[in-house]
Enzyme design. Sequence first.
Site, mmCIF file in Angstrom:
data_model
loop_
_atom_site.group_PDB
_atom_site.id
_atom_site.type_symbol
_atom_site.label_atom_id
_atom_site.label_comp_id
_atom_site.label_asym_id
_atom_site.label_seq_id
_atom_site.Cartn_x
_atom_site.Cartn_y
_atom_site.Cartn_z
ATOM 1 N N PRO A 9 3.150 -1.747 2.166
ATOM 2 C CA PRO A 9 3.897 -0.529 2.466
ATOM 3 C C PRO A 9 3.062 0.738 2.413
ATOM 4 O O PRO A 9 2.180 0.890 1.573
ATOM 5 C CB PRO A 9 4.990 -0.502 1.385
ATOM 6 C CG PRO A 9 4.493 -1.370 0.287
ATOM 7 C CD PRO A 9 3.649 -2.410 0.950
ATOM 8 N N ASN A 10 3.361 1.592 3.354
ATOM 9 C CA ASN A 10 2.806 2.937 3.497
ATOM 10 C C ASN A 10 1.362 2.963 3.972
ATOM 11 O O ASN A 10 0.832 4.035 4.252
ATOM 12 C CB ASN A 10 2.956 3.745 2.198
ATOM 13 C CG ASN A 10 4.400 3.904 1.804
ATOM 14 O OD1 ASN A 10 5.223 4.308 2.619
ATOM 15 N ND2 ASN A 10 4.733 3.559 0.577
ATOM 16 N N ARG A 17 -1.515 10.111 4.978
ATOM 17 C CA ARG A 17 -0.942 10.049 3.630
ATOM 18 C C ARG A 17 -1.999 10.389 2.583
ATOM 19 O O ARG A 17 -3.038 9.737 2.503
ATOM 20 C CB ARG A 17 -0.435 8.629 3.387
ATOM 21 C CG ARG A 17 0.028 8.383 1.994
ATOM 22 C CD ARG A 17 0.277 6.904 1.766
ATOM 23 N NE ARG A 17 0.663 6.682 0.384
ATOM 24 C CZ ARG A 17 0.523 5.538 -0.243
ATOM 25 N NH1 ARG A 17 -0.003 4.509 0.378
ATOM 26 N NH2 ARG A 17 0.893 5.419 -1.486
ATOM 27 N N TYR A 22 -6.676 8.553 -0.144
ATOM 28 C CA TYR A 22 -6.854 7.462 0.811
ATOM 29 C C TYR A 22 -7.767 7.789 1.992
ATOM 30 O O TYR A 22 -7.995 6.934 2.842
ATOM 31 C CB TYR A 22 -5.486 7.020 1.340
ATOM 32 C CG TYR A 22 -4.591 6.490 0.252
ATOM 33 C CD1 TYR A 22 -4.811 5.241 -0.308
ATOM 34 C CD2 TYR A 22 -3.536 7.250 -0.244
ATOM 35 C CE1 TYR A 22 -4.006 4.753 -1.319
ATOM 36 C CE2 TYR A 22 -2.722 6.771 -1.257
ATOM 37 C CZ TYR A 22 -2.967 5.519 -1.787
ATOM 38 O OH TYR A 22 -2.168 5.043 -2.794
ATOM 39 N N ASN A 71 -3.912 -6.239 0.844
ATOM 40 C CA ASN A 71 -3.637 -5.003 0.133
ATOM 41 C C ASN A 71 -2.121 -4.859 0.128
ATOM 42 O O ASN A 71 -1.530 -4.355 1.073
ATOM 43 C CB ASN A 71 -4.299 -3.799 0.812
ATOM 44 C CG ASN A 71 -4.115 -2.522 0.025
ATOM 45 O OD1 ASN A 71 -3.252 -2.441 -0.843
ATOM 46 N ND2 ASN A 71 -4.918 -1.518 0.326
ATOM 47 N N ALA A 74 1.903 -0.877 -3.185
ATOM 48 C CA ALA A 74 2.766 -0.765 -4.368
ATOM 49 C C ALA A 74 3.393 -2.094 -4.768
ATOM 50 O O ALA A 74 3.692 -2.309 -5.946
ATOM 51 C CB ALA A 74 3.856 0.276 -4.115
ATOM 52 N N GLU A 95 -7.793 -9.744 -3.066
ATOM 53 C CA GLU A 95 -6.929 -8.571 -3.258
ATOM 54 C C GLU A 95 -7.787 -7.319 -3.098
ATOM 55 O O GLU A 95 -8.868 -7.221 -3.674
ATOM 56 C CB GLU A 95 -6.323 -8.616 -4.656
ATOM 57 C CG GLU A 95 -5.451 -7.434 -4.997
ATOM 58 C CD GLU A 95 -4.936 -7.482 -6.429
ATOM 59 O OE1 GLU A 95 -4.422 -6.444 -6.880
ATOM 60 O OE2 GLU A 95 -5.054 -8.530 -7.098
ATOM 61 N N HIS A 97 -7.796 -2.896 -2.857
ATOM 62 C CA HIS A 97 -7.157 -1.581 -2.994
ATOM 63 C C HIS A 97 -8.167 -0.516 -2.613
ATOM 64 O O HIS A 97 -9.340 -0.607 -2.981
ATOM 65 C CB HIS A 97 -6.648 -1.353 -4.421
ATOM 66 C CG HIS A 97 -5.621 -2.347 -4.822
ATOM 67 N ND1 HIS A 97 -4.319 -2.280 -4.380
ATOM 68 C CD2 HIS A 97 -5.717 -3.468 -5.563
ATOM 69 C CE1 HIS A 97 -3.660 -3.317 -4.850
ATOM 70 N NE2 HIS A 97 -4.479 -4.058 -5.563
ATOM 71 N N ARG A 104 -5.489 5.590 -11.989
ATOM 72 C CA ARG A 104 -4.209 6.154 -11.595
ATOM 73 C C ARG A 104 -3.147 5.887 -12.657
ATOM 74 O O ARG A 104 -3.470 5.561 -13.793
ATOM 75 C CB ARG A 104 -3.831 5.594 -10.221
ATOM 76 C CG ARG A 104 -4.923 5.972 -9.184
ATOM 77 C CD ARG A 104 -4.609 5.520 -7.808
ATOM 78 N NE ARG A 104 -3.436 6.244 -7.308
ATOM 79 C CZ ARG A 104 -2.772 5.860 -6.230
ATOM 80 N NH1 ARG A 104 -3.135 4.798 -5.553
ATOM 81 N NH2 ARG A 104 -1.725 6.564 -5.819
#
Length: 137
Positions: A9-10, A17, A22, A71, A74, A95, A97, A104
């Site tokens: 998502p996103n 964004r 990012y 990825n 969230a 995985e 990111h 964070r």
Amino acid sequence: MKIIIINGPNLNLLGKREPDVYGDTSFENYFDTLQSKFPNLELTYYQSNIEGELIGKLQNVGFTYDGIILNAAAYTHTSVGIGDAVKAITTPVVEVHISNTFKREDFRHHSYISSGAKGVVLGFGLQSYDLAIQSFL
């Protein structure tokens, strides 16, 4: 070698964004760069904002591809279902990111995916995808 990048998502908003977190490059533009850098690989890309669609895609490619770069965004921190799907398939998953999730919010420090993944790459911006591809070579 067939490798798929699956984004959650996103991540369709990359380039727009939170560019301070990012970056300012869309994933589509970066994907073109990856395809140019790795011309001997069959790279494909899938993105969804919907958890069930991500699980479906993992199940669909998880027995026939040579590698999956995931990825889950969230959903990494909330989805037992995606974590279970990673453990259920035979294709190795890395995985990824873009940000360093450990710099964070505390809730981003836990992943439901890591325990089933071949490895984890995080914090190198979009280059995290490049590093994940190299792990399959």
